[in-house]
Design a protein around this motif. Structure first.
Motif, short mmCIF file in Angstrom:
data_model
loop_
_atom_site.label_atom_id
_atom_site.label_comp_id
_atom_site.label_asym_id
_atom_site.label_seq_id
_atom_site.Cartn_x
_atom_site.Cartn_y
_atom_site.Cartn_z
N TYR A 99 0.96 -1.42 -0.13
CA TYR A 99 0.13 0.22 -0.06
C TYR A 99 0.75 1.37 0.01
CZ TYR A 99 -4.59 -2.27 0.55
OH TYR A 99 -5.66 -2.97 0.53
N ALA A 100 1.92 1.18 0.90
CA ALA A 100 2.80 2.56 0.79
C ALA A 100 3.47 2.62 -0.38
CB ALA A 100 3.93 2.21 2.20
N LEU A 101 3.70 1.40 -1.11
CA LEU A 101 4.39 1.72 -2.62
C LEU A 101 3.44 2.13 -3.41
CD1 LEU A 101 7.03 0.72 -4.09
CD2 LEU A 101 5.46 -1.51 -4.74
N VAL A 102 2.28 1.62 -3.27
CA VAL A 102 1.27 2.04 -4.39
C VAL A 102 0.86 3.77 -4.11
CG1 VAL A 102 -1.24 2.01 -4.93
CG2 VAL A 102 0.19 -0.31 -4.94
N PHE A 103 0.69 4.00 -2.93
CA PHE A 103 0.67 5.40 -2.58
C PHE A 103 1.69 6.41 -2.99
CE2 PHE A 103 -0.71 9.02 0.00
CZ PHE A 103 -2.11 8.90 -0.09
N GLY A 104 2.67 5.84 -2.81
CA GLY A 104 3.99 6.65 -3.29
C GLY A 104 4.00 6.59 -4.69
N MET A 105 3.87 5.46 -5.46
CA MET A 105 3.79 5.48 -7.08
C MET A 105 2.92 6.56 -7.68
SD MET A 105 4.29 1.56 -8.19
CE MET A 105 3.40 1.71 -9.66
N GLY A 106 1.67 6.35 -7.01
CA GLY A 106 0.25 7.21 -7.39
C GLY A 106 0.63 8.76 -7.37
N ALA A 107 1.60 9.25 -6.11
CA ALA A 107 1.89 10.67 -6.01
C ALA A 107 3.07 10.69 -6.81
CB ALA A 107 2.34 10.79 -4.61
#
Lengths: 308, 311, 239
Positions: free
Chosen positions: A209-217
């Motif tokens: 989740y942290a990775l995805v949130f970072g990727m999205g940003a």
């Protein structure tokens, strides 16, 4: 200028807008798709990308090309890290509850925006494009001598704008390859389908989740770095991309990446074209109302399949 | 019941007494806070008691405000009837929004309300010829008279705000204790179960949206009347976030919470804006801290620890 | 006296995607009787009763309640006509008190007669033995007590038809005995449809039993008949 060349110019401008919008909306859609949360601070990550690009280019010496390349790599990376950290410190602690996440990201929105105001200040600042050759474009006519090409005055674009379009296409291919062909992509898709089962199979869902949130940003920030040589960096510049990304993600079907790309191109193009010909307020007003109605009557989006 | 009635009547009495004691600066602030707290109490009907999170309440506030303002300036209505038009506009607006938005749930509901609110904001800008767009317009002091009272006068204004606040506060207290209020809470807690006890969930939700929107609109109309200004900024996103923030801070689903939250936030922003222009930072930090550490807000904590009876 | 049918279904079916969860069910519930609905896990029992009370729509077929076709009627209206449904997975208002939970059930029936509310709620709680816990928060109750509260909410509605979805799941033996006595008493003026796994409860209570397997009725009759039915035994033994 005649109508034909004018329309072509508008479409080119639209395509540049659509490219940036595609990246930004893709980030929002990725986060919603995998994590099932709405990130209201998405526009602020976009803004941060632009502001960091200004900072990096003005701190670094050297040619415009080197400065800009550094910004293109560093700004999305830094924004991604910051977003991942925010996810780890805040969203993880509210259990990704949809309502609480929205409220928390609204909080995040104001924090990022206001800290930028306190440090970067209220001014809009430009970033120099790495290259900016003017390219005249031809148009055709059927005259006495039959079909002929000519170069209407004013019909031109810049090499940088073409680069924006190309960069967006390359990024899209990259994201697609990542999702479809790599192990990380497989894990992401598994988490999207069923996070509890994924967890049971030993996937570290929280870290994903942290990775995805970072990727999205980071995708939003990348869009912003690309746009900042055309449009200046300002601490309030996140609002419009947020709204447009919302519109794109809704029209494209919540959480559907393919729908997002199609809708982004459609809306980016029409927004670009409309703003050349019409008053923006009316266009925005009707677009917003239309999107609300889409959500009310077709919550799966215009391109999504109707759920069973 | 007696305890809660004492508490709420006590608050009204305290605010009444403060009119005579409070220094001019705080006196003016309190009038503003009471109107904004009414806005927040309206919001609380939907969010706190029925469990419907709206991100677009600015539209109800603005529709009430513009309904009042435009009918006073464009149609030349006197302030009483204009106030009525404002409330009626908000009622109609919330009915339409409810009928449409309640077809969605959860995240989609939040985004739909946000979009509708944005549409109202853009509509106000588009009809700039009448609404004066971003600038807004002033309601002249000569218009703001009712029964021979000058509503721009500080004391009259304070009492008018107190009257609105008291009516809304006691009205909501009554609602929450009524059978309808009990059903709204049941819907918030477990919608499926409420339905399987024979309640028409959809109609109750619609009623909640209409009550919530109308009260918020009344607050908007009152704001325009008492402070003499009608502006598009009141229809923008921050004014949808504020009531959410005030209610969350004070305690969602408590009658007194919205007032406590509004009071706290108002003075917090007031204090911080003397230090920095970026006072909205405080809003952001508090929102994040609330979702992480104090979901039930200040009055929610009071209810958990000390006063289970708090409505 | 001829038996009056309180509720009837004809050809009632429900598909989920391609799967037929319930097929062509003709069911008649006689007024004043206790009917048990049994069958192996996944036989479609909960799907069937969910169509009776309107939680899920039927794919085809009809439901008639009190002589009225209610097939297209939303759940809350059927409940208002006199059905009550208690959930298989306990579904109470966790954060409200026991009193408020039952008050919500009673209030709907009373309408404007608000003065009656308190005595009626307390009387209902007394029937299931929860009267001393009326101020407790429902979510804090022990599991068995939560099941009893769920049943109390059904009773509080004073329904004509009480549908109980696996009410004794998780109850102790002593609680089950009390439950049997309670339902006997209730059945004096209420028709009961009971989904139940515990065969001794079924045998103790049911006037008639319907057996469902793979979404179809495979047998119907008195407890003795069902006990002796080879098709039922085959279904339960997985034959």
């Amino acid at each position: 200028m005649e109508f034909g060349p004018h329309l072509m110019l508008a479409m080119l401008e639209g395509l540049v807008q659509a490219s940036v919008l595609t990246l930004t909306a893709l980030g929002l859609s990725l986060v919603f798709g995998v994590m099932r949360v709405v990130n209201v601070a998405h526009g602020e990550f976009y803004m941060l990308g632009a502001v960091l690009a200004w900072w990096i280019t003005s701190l670094l010496g050297g040619s415009a090309l080197i400065e800009f390349t550094a910004a293109l790599i560093l700004a999305p990376l830094l924004v991604g890290l910051l977003a991942g950290l925010a996810d780890w410190l805040i969203l993880r602690r509210v259990d990704y509850d949809p309502e609480r996440t929205i409220v928390a990201t609204i909080g995040l929105l104001y924090i990022i925006q206001q800290v930028t105001l306190m440090t970067y200040g209220p001014d809009a600042r430009p970033v120099a494009p790495p290259f900016n050759t003017r390219l005249a474009l031809p148009w055709f006519e059927f005259g006495e001598n039959g079909f002929a090409l000519y170069w209407p005055w004013g019909l031109s674009t810049t090499s940088y704008k073409l680069f924006v379009i190309l960069a967006a296409i390359l990024t899209l291919i990259g994201v697609w390859l990542l999702m479809a062909k790599t192990k990380i992509g497989l894990i992401l898709r598994a988490t999207q389908l069923d996070s509890e089962t994924a967890q049971a199979f030993g996937i570290p869902v929280e870290r994903i989740y942290a990775l995805v949130f970072g990727m999205g940003a980071a995708l939003a920030a990348l869009g912003a770095v690309l746009v900042v040589p055309i449009q200046q960096a300002h601490y309030l510049m996140g609002a419009d991309p947020l709204l447009l990304s919302f519109i794109v993600v809704i029209i494209g079907g919540l959480g559907s990446l393919r729908g997002t790309v199609v809708a982004a191109i459609l809306i980016g193009m029409s927004d670009g074209i409309i703003s050349v010909f019409f008053t923006p307020t009316l266009a925005k007003m009707l677009a917003t109302l239309l999107v609300a109605m889409v959500l009310v009557y077709r919550p799966q989006g215009l391109f999504g399949a109707k759920p069973a | 019941m007696r305890k809660s009635l004492t508490l709420h009547l006590g608050l009204i009495a305290l605010l009444f007494a403060l009119q005579f004691i409070a220094p001019a600066y705080h006196h003016g602030n309190l009038a503003r806070i009471m109107v904004m707290a009414s806005f927040a109490m309206g919001y609380n009907i939907m969010f706190g008691y029925t469990g419907l999170l709206s991100l677009g309440h600015a539209m109800f506030f603005a529709v009430g405000m513009y309904g009042m303002g435009l009918s006073a300036t464009q149609l030349g209505l006197s302030i009483g009837p204009a106030f009525g038009v404002g409330i009626l506009s908000a009622l109609i607006c919330s009915l339409i929004v409810g009928l449409l938005a309640l077809r969605t749930i959860g995240v989609a509901f939040m985004i739909v309300t946000l979009m509708f609110s944005q549409t109202i904001f853009l509509t106000i800008l588009y009809f700039g010829g009448i609404t004066r767009g971003d600038e807004g317009f002033v309601i002249k002091q000569s218009t703001r008279q009712i029964f021979g009272l000058d509503l721009s006068d500080a004391t009259t204004r304070y009492f008018a705000a107190l009257l609105l606040f008291s009516l809304v506060l006691l009205g909501i207290l009554w609602l929450v204790k009524s059978p309808t209020g009990r059903v709204l809470i049941a819907i918030r807690e477990n919608e499926e179960r409420a339905k399987m006890l024979g309640y028409d969930v959809w109609r109750h939700k619609l009623a909640a949206v209409v009550m919530s929107g109308t009260v918020s609109g009344a607050a908007g109309a009152a704001y325009g009347v008492l402070f003499g200004y009608v502006g598009a900024s009141f229809s923008q996103v921050p004014y949808s976030i504020f009531p959410l923030l005030w209610v969350l801070l004070g305690g969602a689903g408590t009658v007194i919470g919205p007032f406590v939250g509004t009071l706290f936030m108002f003075y917090l922003i007031d204090l911080s804006s003397t230090v920095t222009d970026a006072y909205m930072l405080v809003v952001g930090v508090i929102l994040v801290l609330l979702t992480m550490f104090a979901r039930n807000g200040l009055m929610g904590i009071v209810r958990e620890r000390w006063a289970k009876w708090l409505p | 006296m001829a038996a009056v049918n309180l509720l009837s279904t004809r050809g009632l079916s429900r598909n989920f995607g391609g799967m037929k969860a319930v097929q062509n069910v003709d069911l008649d519930l006689q007024q004043g009787k206790i009917r048990a609905l049994i069958g192996p896990n996944g036989a479609g029992k909960t799907t069937l009763v969910s169509m009776l009370c309107g939680r899920i729509p039927a794919s085809s077929g009809t439901v008639t309640f009190l002589g009225q076709d209610v097939t297209d009627m939303p759940a809350h209206k059927r409940i208002s006509m006199g059905m009550a449904y208690t959930f298989q997975i306990t579904s109470i208002f966790d954060d409200l008190t026991v009193f408020e939970n039952v008050a919500l059930a009673v209030q709907h029936r009373l309408g404007r007669a608000a003065k009656q509310l308190k005595p009626e709620v307390l009387a209902t709680l007394e029937r299931v033995g929860l009267e001393t816990r009326s101020d407790q928060v429902a979510g804090d109750l022990a599991y068995g007590h939560q099941r009893l509260l769920e049943i109390a909410m059904g009773l509080g509605q004073e329904p004509k038809l009480l549908i109980l979805d696996e009410p004794t799941q998780g109850l102790s033996d002593g609680e089950i005995d009390e439950f049997i006595a309670l339902i006997r008493e209730v059945s004096a003026n209420t028709t009961v449809l009971l989904i139940e796994h515990n065969i001794s409860v079924v045998m103790a209570l049911a006037d008639a039993i319907t057996v469902l397997n793979f979404g179809e009725i495979i047998a119907e009759g008195t407890p003795e008949e069902i006990h002796a039915n080879p098709a039922v035994q085959a279904a339960y033994l997985g034959g």
